[in-house]
Motif scaffolding. Structure first.
Motif, mmCIF file in Angstrom:
data_model
loop_
_atom_site.group_PDB
_atom_site.id
_atom_site.type_symbol
_atom_site.label_atom_id
_atom_site.label_comp_id
_atom_site.label_asym_id
_atom_site.label_seq_id
_atom_site.Cartn_x
_atom_site.Cartn_y
_atom_site.Cartn_z
ATOM 1 N N LYS A 169 -17.071 28.328 -28.672
ATOM 2 C CA LYS A 169 -16.547 28.120 -27.323
ATOM 3 C C LYS A 169 -15.018 28.224 -27.275
ATOM 4 O O LYS A 169 -14.459 28.641 -26.255
ATOM 5 C CB LYS A 169 -17.009 26.760 -26.791
ATOM 6 C CG LYS A 169 -18.518 26.682 -26.563
ATOM 7 C CD LYS A 169 -18.955 25.336 -26.006
ATOM 8 C CE LYS A 169 -18.606 25.203 -24.543
ATOM 9 N NZ LYS A 169 -19.373 26.122 -23.685
ATOM 10 N N GLU A 170 -14.358 27.843 -28.350
ATOM 11 C CA GLU A 170 -12.900 27.847 -28.350
ATOM 12 C C GLU A 170 -12.298 29.168 -28.820
ATOM 13 O O GLU A 170 -11.087 29.373 -28.693
ATOM 14 C CB GLU A 170 -12.387 26.701 -29.220
ATOM 15 C CG GLU A 170 -12.716 25.325 -28.651
ATOM 16 C CD GLU A 170 -12.328 24.165 -29.552
ATOM 17 O OE1 GLU A 170 -12.578 23.006 -29.161
ATOM 18 O OE2 GLU A 170 -11.764 24.423 -30.641
ATOM 19 N N ASN A 173 -15.290 33.850 -25.068
ATOM 20 C CA ASN A 173 -15.773 33.527 -23.728
ATOM 21 C C ASN A 173 -17.250 33.842 -23.600
ATOM 22 O O ASN A 173 -17.760 34.065 -22.502
ATOM 23 C CB ASN A 173 -14.982 34.322 -22.683
ATOM 24 C CG ASN A 173 -13.529 33.866 -22.599
ATOM 25 O OD1 ASN A 173 -13.265 32.678 -22.444
ATOM 26 N ND2 ASN A 173 -12.609 34.810 -22.707
ATOM 27 N N VAL A 176 -23.205 30.558 -25.361
ATOM 28 C CA VAL A 176 -23.537 30.003 -26.672
ATOM 29 C C VAL A 176 -24.946 29.424 -26.627
ATOM 30 O O VAL A 176 -25.247 28.540 -25.821
ATOM 31 C CB VAL A 176 -22.531 28.905 -27.084
ATOM 32 C CG1 VAL A 176 -22.903 28.328 -28.448
ATOM 33 C CG2 VAL A 176 -21.109 29.461 -27.110
ATOM 34 N N VAL A 206 -23.528 23.785 -24.301
ATOM 35 C CA VAL A 206 -24.214 25.013 -24.707
ATOM 36 C C VAL A 206 -25.042 25.538 -23.537
ATOM 37 O O VAL A 206 -25.459 24.799 -22.646
ATOM 38 C CB VAL A 206 -25.116 24.790 -25.945
ATOM 39 C CG1 VAL A 206 -24.299 24.241 -27.100
ATOM 40 C CG2 VAL A 206 -26.299 23.883 -25.633
ATOM 41 N N ASP A 207 -25.298 26.847 -23.539
ATOM 42 C CA ASP A 207 -25.997 27.488 -22.421
ATOM 43 C C ASP A 207 -27.508 27.468 -22.583
ATOM 44 O O ASP A 207 -28.235 27.573 -21.598
ATOM 45 C CB ASP A 207 -25.508 28.932 -22.293
ATOM 46 C CG ASP A 207 -24.029 28.990 -21.953
ATOM 47 O OD1 ASP A 207 -23.683 28.686 -20.802
ATOM 48 O OD2 ASP A 207 -23.220 29.313 -22.842
ATOM 49 N N GLN A 436 -14.767 19.097 -22.650
ATOM 50 C CA GLN A 436 -14.691 19.923 -23.853
ATOM 51 C C GLN A 436 -15.598 19.417 -24.967
ATOM 52 O O GLN A 436 -16.296 20.205 -25.611
ATOM 53 C CB GLN A 436 -13.250 19.979 -24.361
ATOM 54 C CG GLN A 436 -13.071 20.838 -25.614
ATOM 55 C CD GLN A 436 -11.615 20.945 -26.035
ATOM 56 O OE1 GLN A 436 -10.727 20.357 -25.401
ATOM 57 N NE2 GLN A 436 -11.343 21.701 -27.075
#
Length: 812
Positions: A169-170, A173, A176, A206-207, A436
């Motif tokens: 994520k960091e 883009n 995840v 997370v997605d 975050q």
């Protein structure tokens, strides 16, 4: 960027299947690194990807499962840049050249991120930030080369999964996705369960999440049902093709494509909306599954309105059943605790934590703020140390934003954060951290206007905080309102206002609440009488989480009584278990650890056996010194240390003790044993070793977590362990066994592609050293599989290895 996420909302989406078994069929040699084929055989990798796309897969995963800087480093024959770039280009070529089934015109490429094969500190030797950077290197290359998403897969440790998710994520883009490897009991290797893992992953944003590897589709159905009860994001299921066995040196699986597809339809019906395969599955498995499931309606999970905090091992739901937050790890008003912080006496802090856990706390508050110490570094150190021996979630309690962020980053789970308030600058500082890193945040019902004197004023602040948090994407379920508890001795209306605030937050806002309960009695005599009565009143009015001293008998009586009376304790079983046969006065304060044999946390009166059981290294070291004044070293080993390790081991086997606790107990025993060894050396005696054992991770496999855990435990049980390390050729194992006259060899493998190396090692041992017994373990193995490759014993976990060795060397 979000194309695949839109697809999941509309229909069932299909992953590809196994890669390793197909590479073996194409000539991958035992021990050869699969990722090197991205460079030396790109046409084969591209064809495998294309076959999956043409079979109906929507997402193909790059051949980068083991691609990290531990294997592929600068100066190696192939470095990380080579293998990851090659992998993405092969996959993108397959997407461009595939002939898609009717109704599809494109595929998506997932950058595949697998585990490092190492255990993270403090249990292992890999630092969290080093793991993060290993994952980040691959992610940066993957995004640059055109990956559509990141798949973090086959993770057996929630802490390593967190490092990988943050890296993804960091440093990109990309969406995840994360899939974990659970055993049939729904446990991770390091002790996490479905609920704690989902809380962590969803907190990190997370997605999609789910399960893969280790089990076949039949065994995964029960775990999927548990996931569906708590998950709010799309769920992925990528099983193996059943259970493995060896035939002619090849790993084969017991579920064919037709049967696999039928079971996968059941899995879709249970709620999975992204499905595919793992070890042993082929394009045919995916083709049959897609044909049977493509027209089914995707069932997106409903959003769960659950307020959950977690540790690595357990989740705590803040709701109707009240939660106890232990307040003792806090220097406010505690001279001894302040001195412990100044002296860097972490053992004192750990004992306070253990005592509160034993007394019934569900969450531990952690506050280490003193003007004269470095709070950020101390907070990080204390959080790490507490999480190494205690499985409760923690409340990170600090006004220092740097300390808060550093602690949240390395925290293993979804923490409780104390606190935010209605002041804009405070919310702007803290809400980004909550977004975050994930967490549930305590919000004080005050703002720039100070503390409202009325319940209505506090309700308006709560509404303001909810609304502002949602601008950051933080749901009200992840906010717990502190209704504020003012001392009744200076404000006679204080208790009534607080109780009304609690009631209205529950009834009007549907929110969760907390209080620092003991504030109510400040300045009054016999404070526990007031505290206990007010606590009961607050619980009746909707208090969700109480910050109290769980060592106070008066407070805990109110808690257990309320739960029994409010129908939260079926058959009053908890109340009876705690108070049956107990006699105590109302004002009595329970000694920390009372009733559990842990002694007094502040005085250090903890036995050696309990020190080992609790993983308290410094205390174990001190306790054994005391015992050596009156007992012989071997007597201490046999009567104190081994029975303690046995109790912990049995708890691990039953699922009541988790891997971190098992390892820290072993470390405490090791600390005690060092003192004993010194004593034996001075007296000219030595402990006799039970036997010599070789341990090795087989050729081609660098995953040595399991082997290292087994080594720690075997050494504690007085075995002489010859650790050959990882990626060990069969010849090295055989030569060592013959040369050193070893009778037992333990072999470990994580990946399907390296099990042939295990089988070859066993074959050579049988030929050159037939007397040697072989025990095996690893995620891809089963008892039946172990038999087919010629092993004498399959060990599903570290304690099983100890038990087998104990029986073997005892002549059983």
């Amino acid at each position: 960027m979000t194309g695949i996420l839109e697809e999941i909302k509309k229909r069932i989406v299909f992953f590809d299947g196994g890669m390793g078994s197909l590479l073996q069929a194409n000539g991958l040699k035992p021990g050869e690194l699969p990722e090197t084929w991205n460079v030396i055989h790109p046409e084969i990798i591209t064809k495998i990807h294309r076959d999956y796309l043409e079979a109906g897969a929507d997402i193909i995963t790059t051949n980068t499962f083991g691609a990290n800087g531990l294997k592929f480093y600068p100066g190696a024959e192939f470095d990380l840049e080579d293998v990851v770039t090659g992998a993405l280009r092969n996959a993108k070529e397959a997407v461009k050249t595939a002939s898609y089934p009717s109704g599809k015109d494109k595929g998506y490429v997932a950058l595949d991120i697998g585990p490092t094969g190492k255990l993270l500190k403090p249990l292992g030797d890999l630092d969290f930030e080093d793991a993060y950077e290993l994952f980040a290197q691959a992610v940066r290359i993957g995004e640059r080369e055109g990956a559509d998403l990141v798949l973090v897969e086959t993770m057996s440790d929630s802490y390593e999964a967190k490092a990988a998710v943050l890296a993804a994520k960091e440093n990109s883009n990309l969406p995840v996705f994360v899939t974990m490897i659970f055993d049939e009991k729904g446990k991770l290797l390091t002790g996490g369960n479905v609920e704690s893992t989902v809380a962590l992953l969803e907190g990190l944003g997370v997605d999609a999440l789910g399960i893969n590897c280790g089990l076949g589709p039949v065994q995964m159905k029960g775990i999927l049902s548990d996931i569906m009860k708590v998950a709010s994001v799309p769920v992925i299921v990528n099983p193996n093709a059943g259970l493995p066995r060896s035939e002619g040196g090849r790993t084969v699986y017991d579920i064919d494509a037709d049967e696999f597809a039928v079971i996968m339809k059941e899995i879709v019906d249970l709620g999975a909306c992204v499905v595919g395969g793992c070890c042993g599955t082929t394009p045919e498995h995916i083709e049959k599954t897609a044909a049977l499931c493509k027209d089914l309606t995707a069932k997106m999970p409903d959003k769960k309105n659950r307020t959950v905090v977690s540790s690595y091992a357990q989740a705590v739901v803040i709701g109707r059943d009240p939660v106890i937050i232990g307040e003792r790890i806090n220097p406010t008003g505690k001279a001894k605790f302040k001195q412990a912080l100044r002296d860097h006496n972490l053992e004192y802090i750990l004992r306070e934590g253990v005592a509160q856990q034993d007394s019934g706390a569900h969450v531990l508050d952690v506050n280490v703020g003193l003007p004269e110490i470095d709070e950020p570094s101390m907070m990080v150190e204390v959080v790490k140390e507490l999480q190494s021996i205690i499985d409760l979630p923690l409340q990170i309690d600090t006004s220092n934003i740097e300390a808060m962020e550093k602690a949240m980053r390395i925290y293993n789970g979804k923490p409780l954060i104390n606190s935010v308030n209605g002041k804009k600058e405070v919310m702007d500082a803290i809400f980004p951290l909550v977004k975050q890193y994930g967490g549930v945040v305590i919000a004080l019902a005050l703002d720039e206007g100070g503390i409202p004197e009325t319940a209505e004023g506090r309700i308006q602040v709560a509404k303001k905080i909810y609304a502002y948090a949602e601008e950051y994407g933080i749901s009200p379920k992840d906010i717990v309102i502190d209704a504020l508890c003012m001392t009744v001795s200076s404000d006679s209306q204080g208790a009534l206002v607080t109780l009304e605030t609690l009631r209205r937050i529950r009834d009007e806002l549907g929110g969760r609440t907390t209080l620092g309960v003991s504030n109510i009695s400040f300045g009054l005599p016999q404070r526990e009488i007031v505290n206990a009565t007010f606590f009961a009143m607050a619980l009746q009015n909707g208090l969700s989480a109480a910050i109290i001293n769980p060592n106070s008998e008066a407070m805990m009586r109110s808690y257990y009584s309320y739960r029994a009376l409010a129908d939260l304790d079926p058959q009053c079983s908890d109340y009876i278990a705690v108070y049956s046969g107990q006699v105590a006065t109302l004002g009595e304060t329970v000694k920390p650890g009372s009733g559990s044999g842990t002694g007094n946390a502040s005085s250090g009166e903890i036995t050696l056996a309990e020190s080992i059981a609790k993983g308290l290294k410094d205390r174990a070291h001190a306790a054994v010194k005391e015992l050596l004044k009156e007992k012989e070293p071997l007597t201490i080993i046999n009567e104190e240390m081994i029975p303690a390790l046995d109790r912990v081991g049995k708890g691990f086997e039953k699922g009541t003790v988790f891997l971190p606790q098992l390892l820290m107990s072993a470390e405490a025993a090791k600390a005690a044993f060092e003192v004993i060894k010194e004593q034996m050396a001075m007296s000219g005696t030595a402990q006799e070793k039970k036997g010599r054992i070789i341990l090795a991770t087989v050729k081609g496999d660098i995953h040595d977590i399991g082997k290292n855990i087994v080594k720690v435990l075997l050494e504690n049980y007085s075995y002489d362990v010859i650790d050959l390390g990882k990626d060990v050729p069969p010849e090295t194992v055989v030569e060592t066994a013959v040369r050193d006259g070893v009778n037992l060899v333990g072999l470990s493998a994580l990946m399907t592609t390296t099990v042939p190396s295990m089988e070859e090692t066993i074959r050579q041992l049988r030929a050159e050293a037939p007397h040697v017994k072989v025990m095996v373990g690893g995620a891809v193995l089963t008892e039946e599989y172990a038999k087919t490759i010629g092993a004498d014993q399959y060990c599903r976990d570290a304690m099983a290895s100890v038990n087998y060795a104990e029986g073997l060397f005892a002549g059983k």
